[in-house]
Design a protein around this motif. Structure first.
Motif, PDB file in Angstrom:
ATOM      1  N   SER A 242       3.734 -53.811 -35.360  1.00 16.92           N
ATOM      2  CA  SER A 242       3.405 -52.388 -35.269  1.00 16.92           C
ATOM      3  C   SER A 242       2.849 -51.882 -36.595  1.00 16.92           C
ATOM      4  O   SER A 242       1.873 -51.120 -36.630  1.00 16.92           O
ATOM      5  N   GLY A 243       3.471 -52.321 -37.691  1.00 15.48           N
ATOM      6  CA  GLY A 243       2.981 -51.933 -39.006  1.00 15.48           C
ATOM      7  C   GLY A 243       1.578 -52.452 -39.268  1.00 15.48           C
ATOM      8  O   GLY A 243       0.741 -51.764 -39.858  1.00 15.48           O
ATOM      9  N   SER A 247      -1.651 -50.134 -39.873  1.00 17.05           N
ATOM     10  CA  SER A 247      -2.410 -50.268 -41.115  1.00 17.05           C
ATOM     11  C   SER A 247      -3.912 -50.360 -40.846  1.00 17.05           C
ATOM     12  O   SER A 247      -4.725 -49.889 -41.647  1.00 17.05           O
ATOM     13  N   VAL A 248      -4.257 -50.972 -39.722  1.00 18.99           N
ATOM     14  CA  VAL A 248      -5.671 -51.096 -39.359  1.00 18.99           C
ATOM     15  C   VAL A 248      -6.179 -49.828 -38.700  1.00 18.99           C
ATOM     16  O   VAL A 248      -7.296 -49.367 -38.978  1.00 18.99           O
ATOM     17  N   ARG A 249      -5.356 -49.250 -37.841  1.00 17.17           N
ATOM     18  CA  ARG A 249      -5.748 -48.035 -37.114  1.00 17.17           C
ATOM     19  C   ARG A 249      -4.535 -47.121 -37.003  1.00 17.17           C
ATOM     20  O   ARG A 249      -3.708 -47.295 -36.111  1.00 17.17           O
ATOM     21  N   PRO A 250      -4.384 -46.138 -37.900  1.00 18.49           N
ATOM     22  CA  PRO A 250      -3.214 -45.248 -37.882  1.00 18.49           C
ATOM     23  C   PRO A 250      -3.257 -44.265 -36.706  1.00 18.49           C
ATOM     24  O   PRO A 250      -3.550 -43.077 -36.853  1.00 18.49           O
ATOM     25  N   ASP A 251      -2.926 -44.800 -35.555  1.00 23.39           N
ATOM     26  CA  ASP A 251      -2.987 -44.035 -34.315  1.00 23.39           C
ATOM     27  C   ASP A 251      -1.889 -44.567 -33.398  1.00 23.39           C
ATOM     28  O   ASP A 251      -1.770 -45.783 -33.214  1.00 23.39           O
ATOM     29  N   PRO A 252      -1.069 -43.687 -32.806  1.00 19.75           N
ATOM     30  CA  PRO A 252      -0.002 -44.163 -31.915  1.00 19.75           C
ATOM     31  C   PRO A 252      -0.513 -45.040 -30.781  1.00 19.75           C
ATOM     32  O   PRO A 252       0.197 -45.931 -30.301  1.00 19.75           O
ATOM     33  N   VAL A 253      -1.735 -44.798 -30.346  1.00 19.06           N
ATOM     34  CA  VAL A 253      -2.304 -45.602 -29.262  1.00 19.06           C
ATOM     35  C   VAL A 253      -2.410 -47.068 -29.686  1.00 19.06           C
ATOM     36  O   VAL A 253      -2.234 -47.980 -28.879  1.00 19.06           O
ATOM     37  N   ALA A 254      -2.693 -47.295 -30.964  1.00 23.58           N
ATOM     38  CA  ALA A 254      -2.792 -48.663 -31.462  1.00 23.58           C
ATOM     39  C   ALA A 254      -1.465 -49.397 -31.307  1.00 23.58           C
ATOM     40  O   ALA A 254      -1.428 -50.566 -30.904  1.00 23.58           O
ATOM     41  N   ALA A 259       2.775 -52.897 -26.125  1.00 24.64           N
ATOM     42  CA  ALA A 259       3.735 -52.726 -25.035  1.00 24.64           C
ATOM     43  C   ALA A 259       3.848 -53.952 -24.130  1.00 24.64           C
ATOM     44  O   ALA A 259       4.964 -54.396 -23.814  1.00 24.64           O
ATOM     45  N   PRO A 260       2.745 -54.561 -23.673  1.00 24.15           N
ATOM     46  CA  PRO A 260       2.887 -55.752 -22.814  1.00 24.15           C
ATOM     47  C   PRO A 260       3.631 -56.894 -23.515  1.00 24.15           C
ATOM     48  O   PRO A 260       4.445 -57.585 -22.892  1.00 24.15           O
ATOM     49  N   VAL A 301      -7.316 -53.173 -30.937  1.00 27.02           N
ATOM     50  CA  VAL A 301      -7.172 -52.394 -32.176  1.00 27.02           C
ATOM     51  C   VAL A 301      -8.272 -52.754 -33.175  1.00 27.02           C
ATOM     52  O   VAL A 301      -8.880 -51.884 -33.810  1.00 27.02           O
ATOM     53  N   GLY A 302      -8.557 -54.051 -33.319  1.00 26.15           N
ATOM     54  CA  GLY A 302      -9.548 -54.478 -34.300  1.00 26.15           C
ATOM     55  C   GLY A 302     -10.966 -54.092 -33.941  1.00 26.15           C
ATOM     56  O   GLY A 302     -11.813 -53.945 -34.818  1.00 26.15           O
ATOM     57  N   SER A 303     -11.232 -53.932 -32.645  1.00 23.36           N
ATOM     58  CA  SER A 303     -12.587 -53.593 -32.196  1.00 23.36           C
ATOM     59  C   SER A 303     -12.808 -52.093 -32.065  1.00 23.36           C
ATOM     60  O   SER A 303     -13.933 -51.664 -31.812  1.00 23.36           O
TER      61      SER A 303
END
Length: 304
Positions: A242-243, A247-254, A259-260, A301-303
């Motif tokens: 999660s961290g 760190s890459v995308r500071p967004d709860p969606v990230a 979850a899966p 997240v990376g894309s």
């Protein structure tokens, strides 16, 4: 009253294409665990995660393929080296005495030659990398060489395996970004906890034999708390991942992209029966699918 003996799942299986090979090719394939692809999948996934989280999954897709080739070759080399070192111990454990060296299928001299050939294939992969990534990859040689001895000196050889089996993450990230920044260290730490968790599950198959011959493992150390200990490892893995995502995308969606993976790891722990060797092996092998789930999360997240 007769008591049933727990089923022993042999470490080497003569199945599929490997089972059709003539000797000594079959012995060499079994020695490198080509009959058990779960090992190279588990070695491969952290490298693929790192490339995807760094945003290179599409532009650097050949790198992912090279990491896959390297994982197959180096996992095979690691198994050969491990079996050379552990040949006396393997002969004393029901699950491993059928391995090629203790069973006499492959001589020690041939095993060393096979190890060198697999390492040469790994060298071909190494020269595809650049600068920092080459140095990072070479730095893995010392911990890899030390791993087979860890079960003799520590109750936590699974932690050392985590350091080794997660190393591809450092290689993949440094090749794409040219650095070793915070996200990769969090991804790497999470992978280490993941490895400790799933290899503790794997070690449940050998607890009785390990105790008899004096081999140490996290499964023995955790004792009756093995489910709780595995759950803690997986929880720490998810926290680190999660961290890394944040760190890459500071967004709860990230973070929700995990979850899966979280659901799958919860299933592993919730359904784990420490006295069921076949069930433990099934849950261990399911981490191949778990690796795919985390790869998809890193890709999203990376894309983004």
């Amino acid at each position: 009253m007769a008591t049933s003996t727990p089923e022993i799942v042999p470490d080497s299986e003569h199945k599929g294409l490997v089972g059709q090979l003539p000797q000594p090719l079959r012995g060499l394939a079994l020695l490198a665990r080509f009959d058990r692809p779960i090992g190279w999948w588990l070695l491969f996934w952290p490298g693929a995660w790192a490339v995807a989280l760094a945003g290179g999954a599409i532009a650097r897709w050949p790198l992912i393929l090279w990491i896959l080739v390297g994982s197959i070759a180096m996992r095979g080399a690691g198994c050969v080296y491990n079996d050379i070192v552990d040949r006396d111990l393997d002969a004393q454990v029901a699950r491993t005495r059928s391995r090629p060296i203790p069973s006499g299928q492959v001589s020690l001299r041939l095993a060393w030659g096979w190890l060198i050939l697999l390492c040469l294939i790994g060298l071909v992969v190494l020269v595809q990398l650049h600068g920092l990534a080459i140095g990072v990859a070479l730095a893995s040689l010392a911990p890899v060489a030390a791993y087979p001895f860890m079960k003799r000196i520590t109750w936590w050889p699974q932690a050392w395996l985590g350091l080794v089996f997660s190393w591809a993450a450092l290689v993949g990230w440094s090749e794409v970004t040219g650095s070793l920044s915070l996200p990769i260290w969090l991804l790497y730490a999470g992978s280490i906890f993941w490895v400790v968790g799933y290899d503790t599950i794997y070690a449940l198959q050998d607890r009785e034999d390990d105790a008899l011959i004096g081999v140490r493992s996290s499964a023995l150390r955790m004792g009756a708390h093995v489910r709780g200990g595995t759950a803690l490892c997986y929880a720490l893995a998810l926290l680190c991942w999660s961290g890394a995502m944040w760190s890459v995308r500071p967004d709860p969606v990230a973070v929700l992209a995990l979850a899966p993976m979280a659901v799958h790891l919860i299933w592993q722990v919730a359904t784990l029966r420490p006295d069921d060797g076949a069930g433990a092996l099934h849950r261990f092998r399911s981490n191949r699918f778990a690796g795919l789930l985390l790869f998809l999360a890193c890709l999203v997240v990376g894309s983004a």
